[in-house]
Design a protein around this motif. Structure first.
Motif, PDB file in Angstrom:
ATOM      1  N   ASP B 407       0.826  -1.210   0.000  1.00 25.17           N
ATOM      2  CA  ASP B 407       0.000   0.000   0.000  1.00 25.17           C
ATOM      3  C   ASP B 407       0.860   1.259   0.000  1.00 25.17           C
ATOM      4  N   GLN B 408       1.890   1.219   0.830  1.00 23.85           N
ATOM      5  CA  GLN B 408       2.777   2.394   0.907  1.00 23.85           C
ATOM      6  C   GLN B 408       3.462   2.652  -0.425  1.00 23.85           C
ATOM      7  N   LEU B 409       3.847   1.570  -1.068  1.00 26.45           N
ATOM      8  CA  LEU B 409       4.524   1.679  -2.355  1.00 26.45           C
ATOM      9  C   LEU B 409       3.601   2.316  -3.395  1.00 26.45           C
ATOM     10  N   ARG B 410       2.374   1.827  -3.440  1.00 29.07           N
ATOM     11  CA  ARG B 410       1.407   2.360  -4.415  1.00 29.07           C
ATOM     12  C   ARG B 410       1.133   3.839  -4.124  1.00 29.07           C
ATOM     13  N   THR B 411       0.970   4.126  -2.833  1.00 25.90           N
ATOM     14  CA  THR B 411       0.677   5.508  -2.458  1.00 25.90           C
ATOM     15  C   THR B 411       1.814   6.425  -2.873  1.00 25.90           C
ATOM     16  N   ARG B 412       3.024   5.952  -2.677  1.00 26.03           N
ATOM     17  CA  ARG B 412       4.176   6.765  -3.050  1.00 26.03           C
ATOM     18  C   ARG B 412       4.201   6.994  -4.565  1.00 26.03           C
ATOM     19  N   GLN B 413       3.887   5.936  -5.323  1.00 26.31           N
ATOM     20  CA  GLN B 413       3.871   6.073  -6.792  1.00 26.31           C
ATOM     21  C   GLN B 413       2.821   7.094  -7.232  1.00 26.31           C
ATOM     22  N   VAL B 414       1.668   7.051  -6.560  1.00 30.27           N
ATOM     23  CA  VAL B 414       0.606   8.006  -6.904  1.00 30.27           C
ATOM     24  C   VAL B 414       1.060   9.424  -6.579  1.00 30.27           C
ATOM     25  N   LYS B 415       1.718   9.583  -5.440  1.00 29.50           N
ATOM     26  CA  LYS B 415       2.156  10.935  -5.055  1.00 29.50           C
ATOM     27  C   LYS B 415       3.198  11.489  -6.026  1.00 29.50           C
ATOM     28  N   VAL B 416       4.045  10.610  -6.507  1.00 30.58           N
ATOM     29  CA  VAL B 416       5.048  11.052  -7.489  1.00 30.58           C
ATOM     30  C   VAL B 416       4.347  11.593  -8.734  1.00 30.58           C
ATOM     31  N   LEU B 417       3.326  10.887  -9.180  1.00 30.23           N
ATOM     32  CA  LEU B 417       2.577  11.341 -10.353  1.00 30.23           C
ATOM     33  C   LEU B 417       1.833  12.643 -10.078  1.00 30.23           C
ATOM     34  N   LEU B 418       1.198  12.705  -8.906  1.00 30.69           N
ATOM     35  CA  LEU B 418       0.439  13.909  -8.574  1.00 30.69           C
ATOM     36  C   LEU B 418       1.368  15.114  -8.400  1.00 30.69           C
ATOM     37  N   GLN B 419       2.593  14.859  -8.003  1.00 33.97           N
ATOM     38  CA  GLN B 419       3.553  15.964  -7.888  1.00 33.97           C
ATOM     39  C   GLN B 419       3.808  16.586  -9.260  1.00 33.97           C
ATOM     40  N   LYS B 420       3.832  15.733 -10.283  1.00 39.54           N
ATOM     41  CA  LYS B 420       4.024  16.253 -11.641  1.00 39.54           C
ATOM     42  C   LYS B 420       2.837  17.127 -12.038  1.00 39.54           C
ATOM     43  N   CYS B 421       1.645  16.679 -11.655  1.00 35.49           N
ATOM     44  CA  CYS B 421       0.453  17.498 -11.942  1.00 35.49           C
ATOM     45  C   CYS B 421       0.580  18.831 -11.207  1.00 35.49           C
ATOM     46  N   GLN B 422       1.011  18.730  -9.955  1.00 28.75           N
ATOM     47  CA  GLN B 422       1.115  19.891  -9.093  1.00 28.75           C
ATOM     48  C   GLN B 422       2.100  20.917  -9.658  1.00 28.75           C
ATOM     49  N   ASN B 423       3.205  20.409 -10.190  1.00 28.76           N
ATOM     50  CA  ASN B 423       4.224  21.319 -10.727  1.00 28.76           C
ATOM     51  C   ASN B 423       3.645  22.274 -11.753  1.00 28.76           C
ATOM     52  N   CYS B 424       2.706  21.753 -12.546  1.00 29.65           N
ATOM     53  CA  CYS B 424       2.136  22.597 -13.593  1.00 29.65           C
ATOM     54  C   CYS B 424       0.982  23.450 -13.083  1.00 29.65           C
ATOM     55  N   HIS B 425       0.137  22.849 -12.275  1.00 32.87           N
ATOM     56  CA  HIS B 425      -1.105  23.521 -11.891  1.00 32.87           C
ATOM     57  C   HIS B 425      -0.947  24.560 -10.790  1.00 32.87           C
ATOM     58  N   LYS B 426       0.149  24.493 -10.085  1.00 28.43           N
ATOM     59  CA  LYS B 426       0.226  25.331  -8.880  1.00 28.43           C
ATOM     60  C   LYS B 426       0.165  26.819  -9.183  1.00 28.43           C
ATOM     61  N   ASP B 427       0.619  27.218 -10.354  1.00 29.04           N
ATOM     62  CA  ASP B 427       0.604  28.646 -10.667  1.00 29.04           C
ATOM     63  C   ASP B 427      -0.521  29.027 -11.611  1.00 29.04           C
ATOM     64  N   GLN B 428      -1.394  28.084 -11.853  1.00 27.70           N
ATOM     65  CA  GLN B 428      -2.468  28.376 -12.805  1.00 27.70           C
ATOM     66  C   GLN B 428      -3.681  28.972 -12.130  1.00 27.70           C
TER      67      GLN B 428
END
Lengths: 298, 511
Positions: B407-428
């Motif tokens: 579970d921790q592994l999957r959660t970490r993988q999801v967070k890595v992906l969401l961080q990429k989303c965050q990088n773009c959306h944070k200033d939008q």
């Protein structure tokens, strides 16, 4: 403070190494005024000679493509005129059983490609501290535009009496050695270019701070875009970008080089150029030692 | 011959036993960890014998403390920190002496590069950060350089001498930069000079005003120093400066590329896609998501396209804080820029994160722990070794990575992906939100409560077209620098279908 071995020692190391490979190894004998003699094991000899083109003016068209201070202003057509001459240094055969080769350039083959064993080209021009330890030309370069509103902010305005380019950056497409990615980057130019209006329509330009890391060439001239920064009327720093067209200048230069190709003589070679020649020759000897199948003197 | 067996055995026992805190570790393992992290090598046999004596005498803590200080004062530690900084700055990492020796047989360019990468003002500054226990802020504010000049026959970049020639006119360079026409050196010879600039010098700003930084982050008229600005934001404010994602269906890839310094698209390719009438500056909101940060900072480099100009160029340090507060600090030049950055809380947090990554590895840094470390960093005057020494006293330093649960592994993988989303959306701009902001996708529950979490999870599900296994995704958009592969789509889909569990496996929405 110096750390590495002296050049002389470096040369002797290479010479010793060179004698162990098959083929026409050579010795490098220093002569006066930066010249050298190449003495081959088979008795052939060559020496460095110089040639210089007649002094000329080299016109370069500059078309503005962008100005961050005056985005919507009409873009002017400008010209840069560089004074100068080109000096060439080659090693020519002075002793060779094949007499047809005498006074001809010593060539070597690298990966099957014929190259001159010594081939230095130095453009001697204004403010020319970057060149080769020779006196710079006293004449200056010139810069003219059909409209100077981009400098003054006033459409149709006449040439301002005085202005300075804070920086001049010329771009060239090369591989960035930090990233191994090939891209445009600023590799030549100048800082603090003094501009003085003359004849009411052009600037005389001078700089003590020419810079280039792409070897001697027409100063301020690049194959890629050129960026100039200067102070606008309100003191704000502006940047204007130009595309250069140096085709005419290059043609003039090529013709001049062709015309001077047979006029080799014993001109002065600066220490910097002499050192460059030695380093190149050592590199050739090094290649001959390590990869004799790829490199040989012809 | 050194006997490594006890350490190998200890490591084996540790990895099989899961997480260990310092108090649970033997002094031998602690010494091993200290030596490897700080010096990059195992402790010597003599050191291990001395430790054994200390253990017998019950003086092991004092021994380890003394060793920590010794290691921190060592050259190896300084070089190791230098390498970490090279990686952070995305420079070619310096070679070890062994590799460098092997390179001697390579061509002149490689030899020259090796010499240059070991002897330049930036690497010297990196080295001195640890060697002299300097304040970490010196990376942005140092006025002391050791400038090098290496005689090179072939061009591989600027020398420090030529680079600094406008500020120190008597520096002699012979590679075409302010050369005086004489050549005092032969190939491979090195000159250096120690330079001390006035504290009032407006153009000197530590690492930012070194030839190697300029060589790495080159400039063009079109780019307008955005590469340099993006590097500053990434290194010092942990803002990865990903391209803004158009909220419209715009397909303006080439415009995005301008502000997208690491996309791999070359200037040449870019120019061929632009037509003459097209505006090169994105003045649309999506473009401005990056431009409002990059352009004002890039302007501070404006007068220095290739070498450092003695004329400062005013600019601004502009960005948005996580809480939406706008930062817009006018700076008179590069020195003022460097100083301004060191005064930002985002800078301190970012640097503490770098240290955490270097010394604690991939362990989770909680917000509370981060606050505590920031306080410790500041209390120690942000001095490099003082802070590292503090870190070595913390349990996390000795905590070996325990295997993650599924579970921790999957959660970490999801967070890595969401961080990429965050990088773009944070200033939008988020038209739907009152404050116009997107929530931080990596802080759960997204939006602060379960209702918002559900809303955002549903949107992610739709935008990534997870129902159809991501066949026609709208996110990430075609303009983005990354794509989701089938595996990544499945990870997110599975996470949502399991109720979007948090790091502890607790579902946050109804599946």
């Amino acid at each position: 403070m110096r750390f590495a071995m002296p050049l002389g020692l470096l040369v002797s190391v290479f010479l010793t190494a060179a004698s162990s490979f098959a083929g026409p190894a050579f010795q490098i004998v220093p002569l006066e005024n930066g010249h050298i003699r190449l003495v081959f094991e088979d008795g052939r000899e060559a020496e460095t000679f110089t040639t210089e083109t007649a002094p000329q003016q080299f016109p370069v068209k500059m078309e503005m493509t962008e100005n961050i201070c005056h985005v919507d202003q009409e873009k002017p057509h400008c010209s840069l005129i560089i004074p100068g001459s080109q000096i060439g240094v080659k090693a020519l055969w002075t002793k060779n059983p094949d007499t047809s080769k005498l006074k001809k350039s010593v060539e070597y083959s690298l990966y099957g490609t014929k190259l001159d064993i010594v081939s230095e080209q130095i453009f001697r021009s204004f403010g020319d501290r970057q060149s080769i330890g020779i006196e710079p030309w006293k004449s200056t370069a010139h810069f003219a535009c059909d409209d100077y509103a981009w400098l003054t902010g006033i459409p149709g305005d006449t040439i301002p009496k005085w202005n300075n380019f804070l920086s001049w950056g010329g771009e060239i497409n090369v591989t960035n050695f930090e990233t191994n990615v090939s891209d445009n980057m600023t590799l030549l130019g100048a800082l603090n270019i003094r501009m003085t209006a003359i004849y009411g329509r052009m600037f005389q330009i001078e700089s003590d701070q020419l810079n280039s890391i792409v070897g001697p060439s027409l100063p301020l001239v690049s194959s890629g875009p050129t960026s100039l920064t200067y102070r606008g009327q309100d003191g704000e720093i502006c940047q204007a970008i130009f595309n250069q067209d140096a085709s005419k200048a290059i043609k003039i230069l090529k013709d001049a080089v062709k015309e001077s190709a047979d006029r080799y003589e014993k001109g002065f070679i600066s220490k910097k150029v002499a050192d460059d020649i030695l380093v190149n020759l050592n590199e050739i000897l090094n290649r001959m030692k390590n990869s004799p199948e790829q490199v040989r003197v012809l | 011959m050194r006997n490594h067996f006890p350490f190998a055995l200890a490591l084996l026992l540790l990895t099989s036993a899961g997480a260990f805190a310092a108090e649970g570790l033997s002094p031998a393992v602690q010494l091993n960890r200290l030596s490897r992290v700080l010096r990059g090598e195992q402790p010597s046999e003599a050191e291990r014998n001395l430790l054994a004596e200390a253990v017998a005498n019950k003086t092991a803590p004092a021994f380890l403390n003394a060793k920590t200080k010794e290691y921190l004062a060592s050259e190896q530690h300084a070089y190791k920190m230098s390498t970490r900084l090279e990686e952070l700055f995305r420079l070619k990492t310096n070679e070890t002496p062994v590799l460098a020796a092997l390179k001697e047989k390579e061509d002149a360019d490689s030899r020259n590069y090796s010499l240059y990468s070991r002897n330049n003002a930036l690497n010297d500054l990196f080295y001195r950060m640890a060697r002299e226990n300097q304040s970490w802020d010196n990376l942005l504010t140092a006025k002391t350089y050791r400038a090098f000049y290496i005689r090179r026959n072939r061009t591989i970049g600027l020398s420090d001498y030529g680079f600094l020639g406008a500020l120190v006119p008597d520096l002699i360079s012979t590679d075409g930069i302010y050369g005086d026409g004489t050549s005092p050196l032969s190939e491979g010879e090195i000159l250096f000079r120690d330079l001390q600039f006035s504290p009032q010098e407006k153009q000197i700003a530590g690492a930012l005003t070194t030839s190697r930084f300029f060589n790495r982050y080159v400039n063009t008229g079109l780019n307008k120093n955005r590469k340099r600005a993006a590097a500053v934001f990434r290194i010092f404010l942990c803002d990865s400066m990903s391209a803004a994602v158009p909220s419209s269906e715009g397909k303006d890839d080439h415009i995005l590329d301008i502000m997208f310094p690491h996309s791999g698209v070359t200037e040449e390719q870019l120019r061929t896609t632009l037509n003459a009438t097209e505006k090169l500056h994105g003045d649309r909101p999506d473009c401005m998501a990056c431009h409002y940060k990059l352009d004002p900072l890039g302007k501070t480099f404006l007068t220095s396209p290739l070498v450092l100009s003695n004329i400062p160029s005013p600019g601004h340090l502009s960005y948005k804080r996580d809480n939406g507060e706008k930062v817009n600090i006018p700076v008179s030049g590069l020195a003022a820029l460097g100083t301004a950055i060191t005064q930002q809380p985002e800078y301190v947090r970012c640097q503490v994160r770098h240290f955490w990554n270097w010394f604690m590895g991939s362990q989770t840094l909680t917000p509370d722990r981060e606050k505590q470390l920031i306080s410790e960093f500041n209390q120690r005057g942000r001095r490099t070794n003082d802070f590292i020494q503090y870190l070595t006293t913390q349990n996390e330093f000795y905590t070996l990575n325990a295997p993650l649960t599924e579970d921790q592994l999957r959660t970490r993988q999801v967070k890595v992906l969401l961080q990429k989303c965050q990088n773009c959306h944070k200033d939008q701009l988020n038209d739907e939100a009152e404050d116009g902001k997107f929530p931080d996708f990596t802080v759960w529950p997204i939006g602060g409560n379960q209702t918002e979490m559900k809303h955002w999870v549903d949107r992610i599900y739709k935008k990534m077209d997870l129902e159809n296994d991501g066949e026609n995704p709208r996110m990430p958009p075609v303009e983005a620098s990354w794509r989701t592969g089938f595996k990544e789509v499945q990870v997110v889909k599975d996470w949502i279908q399991r109720g979007a569990p948090d790091e502890n496996g607790k579902p946050q929405v109804k599946p």
